[in-house]
Design a protein around this motif. Structure first.
Motif, mmCIF file in Angstrom:
data_model
loop_
_atom_site.group_PDB
_atom_site.id
_atom_site.type_symbol
_atom_site.label_atom_id
_atom_site.label_comp_id
_atom_site.label_asym_id
_atom_site.label_seq_id
_atom_site.Cartn_x
_atom_site.Cartn_y
_atom_site.Cartn_z
ATOM 1 N N LYS A 74 0.877 -1.135 -0.045
ATOM 2 C CA LYS A 74 -0.064 0.042 0.079
ATOM 3 C C LYS A 74 0.902 1.065 -0.089
ATOM 4 C CE LYS A 74 -4.678 0.877 0.161
ATOM 5 N NZ LYS A 74 -5.108 0.654 -1.199
ATOM 6 N N LEU A 75 2.032 1.189 0.806
ATOM 7 C CA LEU A 75 2.819 2.431 0.787
ATOM 8 C C LEU A 75 3.519 2.677 -0.546
ATOM 9 C CD1 LEU A 75 4.554 1.865 4.200
ATOM 10 C CD2 LEU A 75 3.130 3.695 3.684
ATOM 11 N N VAL A 76 3.908 1.644 -1.318
ATOM 12 C CA VAL A 76 4.512 1.862 -2.483
ATOM 13 C C VAL A 76 3.330 2.425 -3.705
ATOM 14 C CG1 VAL A 76 5.369 0.525 -4.618
ATOM 15 C CG2 VAL A 76 6.252 0.183 -2.151
ATOM 16 N N GLN A 77 2.004 1.898 -3.614
ATOM 17 C CA GLN A 77 1.074 2.053 -4.261
ATOM 18 C C GLN A 77 0.644 3.520 -4.070
ATOM 19 O OE1 GLN A 77 -2.038 -0.632 -3.359
ATOM 20 N NE2 GLN A 77 -1.533 -2.156 -4.807
ATOM 21 N N ASN A 78 0.625 3.877 -2.753
ATOM 22 C CA ASN A 78 0.348 5.335 -2.495
ATOM 23 C C ASN A 78 1.359 6.476 -2.946
ATOM 24 O OD1 ASN A 78 -2.088 4.593 -1.216
ATOM 25 N ND2 ASN A 78 -1.027 4.797 0.864
ATOM 26 N N LYS A 109 6.406 8.161 -7.413
ATOM 27 C CA LYS A 109 7.830 8.585 -6.907
ATOM 28 C C LYS A 109 8.146 7.574 -5.822
ATOM 29 C CE LYS A 109 5.735 13.481 -6.344
ATOM 30 N NZ LYS A 109 5.122 14.317 -5.349
ATOM 31 N N ALA A 110 7.624 6.308 -5.774
ATOM 32 C CA ALA A 110 8.032 5.127 -4.769
ATOM 33 C C ALA A 110 9.321 4.554 -5.444
ATOM 34 C CB ALA A 110 7.058 4.171 -5.230
ATOM 35 N N PRO A 111 10.269 4.636 -4.084
ATOM 36 C CA PRO A 111 11.697 4.166 -4.645
ATOM 37 C C PRO A 111 11.543 2.807 -5.039
ATOM 38 C CG PRO A 111 11.375 4.400 -2.305
ATOM 39 C CD PRO A 111 10.036 4.811 -2.966
ATOM 40 N N GLN A 112 12.692 2.362 -5.991
ATOM 41 C CA GLN A 112 12.876 0.847 -6.212
ATOM 42 C C GLN A 112 12.874 0.042 -5.092
ATOM 43 O OE1 GLN A 112 12.560 -0.052 -9.654
ATOM 44 N NE2 GLN A 112 11.886 1.778 -10.012
ATOM 45 N N MET A 113 12.500 -1.119 -5.272
ATOM 46 C CA MET A 113 12.885 -1.966 -4.157
ATOM 47 C C MET A 113 14.355 -2.305 -3.923
ATOM 48 S SD MET A 113 11.592 -6.177 -3.754
ATOM 49 C CE MET A 113 12.995 -6.735 -4.544
ATOM 50 N N SER A 114 15.216 -2.214 -4.605
ATOM 51 C CA SER A 114 16.465 -2.263 -4.308
ATOM 52 C C SER A 114 17.221 -1.285 -3.435
ATOM 53 C CB SER A 114 17.380 -1.938 -5.626
ATOM 54 O OG SER A 114 17.206 -0.905 -6.251
ATOM 55 N N VAL A 115 16.358 -0.197 -3.290
ATOM 56 C CA VAL A 115 16.856 0.802 -2.226
ATOM 57 C C VAL A 115 16.914 0.308 -0.891
ATOM 58 C CG1 VAL A 115 16.118 3.014 -1.096
ATOM 59 C CG2 VAL A 115 16.008 2.691 -3.761
ATOM 60 N N PHE A 116 15.668 -0.842 -0.625
ATOM 61 C CA PHE A 116 15.791 -1.318 0.706
ATOM 62 C C PHE A 116 16.208 -2.648 0.742
ATOM 63 C CE2 PHE A 116 12.173 1.664 -0.128
ATOM 64 C CZ PHE A 116 12.240 2.606 0.923
ATOM 65 N N ASP A 117 16.817 -3.261 -0.324
ATOM 66 C CA ASP A 117 17.541 -4.589 -0.329
ATOM 67 C C ASP A 117 18.866 -4.420 0.155
ATOM 68 O OD1 ASP A 117 17.909 -7.232 -0.878
ATOM 69 O OD2 ASP A 117 17.646 -6.997 -2.958
ATOM 70 N N ALA A 118 18.895 -4.494 1.387
ATOM 71 C CA ALA A 118 20.346 -4.070 2.037
ATOM 72 C C ALA A 118 21.343 -5.286 1.545
ATOM 73 C CB ALA A 118 20.473 -3.997 3.372
ATOM 74 N N TYR A 134 11.921 -4.767 5.256
ATOM 75 C CA TYR A 134 10.519 -3.961 5.160
ATOM 76 C C TYR A 134 10.139 -3.156 6.449
ATOM 77 C CZ TYR A 134 5.510 -4.030 5.823
ATOM 78 O OH TYR A 134 4.209 -3.667 6.026
ATOM 79 N N VAL A 135 10.832 -3.294 7.501
ATOM 80 C CA VAL A 135 10.655 -2.332 8.507
ATOM 81 C C VAL A 135 11.453 -1.062 8.030
ATOM 82 C CG1 VAL A 135 11.167 -1.715 10.865
ATOM 83 C CG2 VAL A 135 10.303 -3.960 10.174
ATOM 84 N N LYS A 136 12.576 -1.064 7.391
ATOM 85 C CA LYS A 136 13.314 -0.098 6.981
ATOM 86 C C LYS A 136 12.341 0.750 5.878
ATOM 87 C CE LYS A 136 17.024 -0.405 9.365
ATOM 88 N NZ LYS A 136 17.264 0.481 10.320
ATOM 89 N N LEU A 137 11.608 0.162 5.098
ATOM 90 C CA LEU A 137 10.900 0.579 3.940
ATOM 91 C C LEU A 137 9.714 1.328 4.580
ATOM 92 C CD1 LEU A 137 9.476 -1.018 0.822
ATOM 93 C CD2 LEU A 137 7.980 -0.243 2.421
ATOM 94 N N VAL A 138 9.234 0.817 5.810
ATOM 95 C CA VAL A 138 7.738 1.554 6.452
ATOM 96 C C VAL A 138 8.494 2.856 6.893
ATOM 97 C CG1 VAL A 138 6.351 1.095 8.223
ATOM 98 C CG2 VAL A 138 6.603 -0.698 6.401
ATOM 99 N N GLN A 139 9.618 2.564 7.510
ATOM 100 C CA GLN A 139 10.256 3.695 8.275
ATOM 101 C C GLN A 139 10.316 4.934 7.379
ATOM 102 O OE1 GLN A 139 13.487 1.966 10.212
ATOM 103 N NE2 GLN A 139 12.470 1.757 12.192
ATOM 104 N N ALA A 140 11.020 4.642 6.106
ATOM 105 C CA ALA A 140 11.166 5.765 4.981
ATOM 106 C C ALA A 140 9.857 6.333 4.532
ATOM 107 C CB ALA A 140 12.095 5.016 3.966
ATOM 108 N N LEU A 141 8.914 5.280 4.291
ATOM 109 C CA LEU A 141 7.904 5.853 3.386
ATOM 110 C C LEU A 141 6.647 6.273 4.165
ATOM 111 C CD1 LEU A 141 7.469 3.166 0.548
ATOM 112 C CD2 LEU A 141 8.688 5.409 0.605
ATOM 113 N N ALA A 142 6.856 5.990 5.679
ATOM 114 C CA ALA A 142 5.527 6.444 6.710
ATOM 115 C C ALA A 142 6.329 6.469 7.796
ATOM 116 C CB ALA A 142 4.577 5.220 6.568
ATOM 117 N N PRO A 143 7.052 7.760 7.919
ATOM 118 C CA PRO A 143 7.724 7.850 9.220
ATOM 119 C C PRO A 143 6.827 7.936 10.350
ATOM 120 C CG PRO A 143 7.820 9.660 7.947
ATOM 121 C CD PRO A 143 7.297 8.457 7.014
ATOM 122 N N ASP A 144 5.604 8.302 10.299
ATOM 123 C CA ASP A 144 4.558 8.636 11.461
ATOM 124 C C ASP A 144 3.889 7.264 11.724
ATOM 125 O OD1 ASP A 144 5.489 11.165 11.849
ATOM 126 O OD2 ASP A 144 4.004 11.866 10.354
#
Length: 151
Positions: A106-110, A114-123, A134-144
């Protein structure tokens, strides 16, 4: 008895979450240490105590304990919600978010274009996102999200 067990499980889960967050932060920031350099032992209980002991007097007042306890409860609730969301998106149940599943977040769809590529979070660069990534992705796309989920 069940209430005590559930309380201990929640506290343990919160402590594990705190320890996991610290370990993830340290592993992301730290370079591998030479084999000859000894690392200090980690003590998550001591770290939690120190964090809860706001006045630094070496004792936890009821207020300090209650505040720390509430933080652990919120962290455990957030962890459970994130795990549930992760499991829902993980359609093939391989305990990872694959590229095909990434677009269903949902965060990526929203975020749309402007959604970052998955590779940005694939450490670890394995072509999928584990739970920590996934948690890092949530923190980046929905900090609140952490604040909203804790309410």
């Amino acid at each position: 008895m069940n209430q005590i067990r559930n309380t201990l499980l929640a506290l343990t889960g919160g402590m594990l979450l705190l320890g996991a967050q610290q370990a993830a932060a340290q592993s992301a920031a730290a370079k591998p240490a030479p084999a000859t350099q000894a690392r200090p032992a980690q003590d998550p209980a001591a770290d939690a105590f120190k964090a809860w002991d706001k006045d630094g007097n070496g004792n936890l007042s009821l207020v300090e304990f209650r505040t720390g306890w509430q933080q652990v409860q919120r962290a455990a609730e957030l962890q459970a919600r994130l795990r549930h969301q992760f499991g829902t998106v993980d359609a093939n149940k391989n305990d990872a978010i694959d590229p095909a599943e990434y677009g269903n977040l949902k965060l990526v769809q929203n975020a749309g274009a402007k959604a970052p590529q998955m590779s940005v979070f694939d450490a670890n660069r394995d072509g999928k996102l584990g739970f920590g990534e996934y948690v890092k992705l949530v923190q980046a796309l929905a900090p609140d999200a952490g604040k909203a989920a804790a309410k």
